[in-house]
Design a protein around this motif. Sequence first.
Motif, short mmCIF file in Angstrom:
data_model
loop_
_atom_site.label_atom_id
_atom_site.label_comp_id
_atom_site.label_asym_id
_atom_site.label_seq_id
_atom_site.Cartn_x
_atom_site.Cartn_y
_atom_site.Cartn_z
N ALA A 78 0.92 -1.12 0.00
CA ALA A 78 -0.08 -0.15 0.06
C ALA A 78 0.67 1.37 0.01
N MET A 79 1.96 1.24 0.59
CA MET A 79 2.75 2.35 0.70
C MET A 79 3.80 2.69 -0.51
N GLY A 80 3.86 1.64 -1.54
CA GLY A 80 4.86 1.51 -2.50
C GLY A 80 5.92 1.39 -2.38
N PHE A 81 6.36 0.40 -1.66
CA PHE A 81 7.88 0.21 -1.65
C PHE A 81 7.99 -0.92 -2.62
N GLU A 82 9.36 -1.43 -2.95
CA GLU A 82 9.51 -2.47 -3.98
C GLU A 82 10.35 -3.44 -3.47
N HIS A 83 9.74 -4.70 -3.96
CA HIS A 83 9.99 -6.16 -3.62
C HIS A 83 10.85 -6.77 -4.75
N SER A 84 12.05 -7.17 -4.65
CA SER A 84 12.69 -7.70 -5.96
C SER A 84 12.06 -8.80 -6.69
N ILE A 85 11.80 -9.85 -5.96
CA ILE A 85 10.84 -10.98 -6.32
C ILE A 85 9.79 -10.83 -6.87
N ALA A 86 9.03 -9.85 -6.15
CA ALA A 86 7.40 -9.31 -6.83
C ALA A 86 7.58 -8.84 -8.01
N ASN A 87 8.70 -8.05 -8.07
CA ASN A 87 8.94 -7.15 -9.12
C ASN A 87 9.49 -7.96 -10.35
N MET A 88 9.81 -9.37 -10.20
CA MET A 88 10.01 -10.18 -11.27
C MET A 88 8.74 -10.70 -11.92
N ALA A 89 7.69 -10.56 -11.36
CA ALA A 89 6.45 -10.97 -11.80
C ALA A 89 5.62 -9.79 -12.10
N LEU A 90 5.50 -8.73 -11.31
CA LEU A 90 4.81 -7.62 -11.75
C LEU A 90 5.26 -6.90 -12.65
N ILE A 91 6.53 -6.60 -13.11
CA ILE A 91 6.93 -6.00 -14.49
C ILE A 91 6.66 -6.78 -15.47
N PRO A 92 7.01 -8.18 -15.61
CA PRO A 92 6.76 -8.94 -16.66
C PRO A 92 5.18 -9.11 -17.21
N PHE A 93 4.31 -9.11 -16.16
CA PHE A 93 2.96 -9.17 -16.27
C PHE A 93 2.65 -7.76 -17.07
N GLY A 94 3.03 -6.65 -16.57
CA GLY A 94 2.82 -5.40 -17.36
C GLY A 94 3.43 -5.30 -18.63
N MET A 95 4.52 -5.75 -18.91
CA MET A 95 5.00 -5.77 -20.23
C MET A 95 4.35 -6.59 -21.23
N ALA A 96 3.78 -7.87 -20.63
CA ALA A 96 3.10 -8.69 -21.37
C ALA A 96 1.60 -8.08 -21.75
N ALA A 97 1.31 -6.85 -20.90
CA ALA A 97 -0.03 -6.41 -21.15
C ALA A 97 0.07 -5.09 -21.86
N GLY A 98 1.40 -4.77 -22.50
CA GLY A 98 1.49 -3.66 -23.36
C GLY A 98 2.22 -2.42 -22.72
N ALA A 99 2.82 -2.52 -21.44
CA ALA A 99 3.56 -1.30 -20.92
C ALA A 99 4.91 -1.24 -21.47
N ASP A 100 5.16 0.14 -21.84
CA ASP A 100 6.28 0.47 -22.90
C ASP A 100 7.50 0.57 -21.86
N VAL A 101 7.95 -0.67 -21.68
CA VAL A 101 9.13 -0.79 -20.64
C VAL A 101 10.14 -1.84 -21.35
N THR A 102 11.34 -1.46 -21.54
CA THR A 102 12.40 -2.27 -22.16
C THR A 102 13.06 -3.27 -21.34
N LEU A 103 13.71 -4.22 -21.67
CA LEU A 103 14.25 -5.28 -20.87
C LEU A 103 15.50 -4.46 -20.09
N ASN A 104 16.09 -3.49 -20.35
CA ASN A 104 17.08 -2.79 -19.73
C ASN A 104 16.55 -2.28 -18.55
N GLN A 105 15.45 -1.53 -18.94
CA GLN A 105 14.70 -0.82 -17.89
C GLN A 105 14.40 -1.56 -16.68
N PHE A 106 13.77 -2.79 -17.14
CA PHE A 106 13.39 -3.68 -15.98
C PHE A 106 14.59 -4.13 -15.19
N LEU A 107 15.64 -4.71 -16.00
CA LEU A 107 16.58 -5.41 -15.08
C LEU A 107 17.55 -4.54 -14.54
#
Length: 300
Positions: free
Chosen positions: A242-271
């Motif tokens: 709720a406070m917007g903190f960042e969890h590395s393992i969760a982000n391994m899922a959250l960001i690829p889910f977003g990329m698959a949904a059309g987010a304008d995010v490159t692999l370099n920006q993700f990693l």
Amino acid sequence: MKASLAALALLVPFSAALPQPKAVTPSSLPTFKAASAASRIRGGAIKTPKETFAGYSAFGAVQGTMGTAKMIVQSVLAGAFIALGSFLAFNVGAAVPGIKESNPGMQKLILGAFGLPFGLLMVVMTGGQLFTGNTALVASAWLQGTVTTAQLIKNYIVSYLGNFVGVLMIVGLIGAAGLNGGIGGGAAAVATAKCSLGFGPAFIRGFLCNWMVCMALWQQAAAGDLAGKFVGIWLPISSFVAMGFEHSIANMALIPFGMAAGADVTLNQFLVGNLLPVTLGNMVSGGLMVAGAYNYCHGQ
């Protein structure tokens, strides 16, 4: 008067034969017993901080000395559980645009309450190898001398990579099942926002996040049953989301889910833009704020 005294004298032998009242102790009181039972049902913290640290570091030693094959399997499964929790969060908390617009605080609460707490509970109850938790658990064992430096480094590498494999496995299965469509807009917005952070903010958010994750593991370790472990996990985990903190393992899922949904995010920006600073922040806070601090306060 003499007649009364005589009557009392006659009663003395009979009174000696009567059952004597039991001594009253706190544990014999119904209210005390009810309160104790309620405490067990609630799963209240029944260990002292010193006892909790002893159990915390002992489990860290189990994690750090686990055989390689089992460590890999437990790492992959732990990553899968976190990915499932992330997908649930997207399906509920990120899929309420009306609430987000009218009551953003409530939307954040919903996003945190449903998803990641359930994922971490599954990790805990199966003895999983979660990298973020291990940065405090195995580090505590290392500080206590029950895990070597080589074992610590090995555990960090295996759990991190194994978590990543488990996460990507679930992301792939969700996509193959055709379920990505239900999380489209919300997932893309979350991924874009995460990858727009600078290195410093991402590091600090990762630091704050894993402090809470490792305290969730601390609190569940202090509890005596499943209900207590659930409460100990749910409060910190739902709060950090709720406070917007960042969890590395969760982000391994959250960001690829977003990329698959059309987010304008490159692999370099993700990693590099997100995962690298968040991982470093997670490592520092787990080792410093939980393992280091409580080894100093409660260690041998």
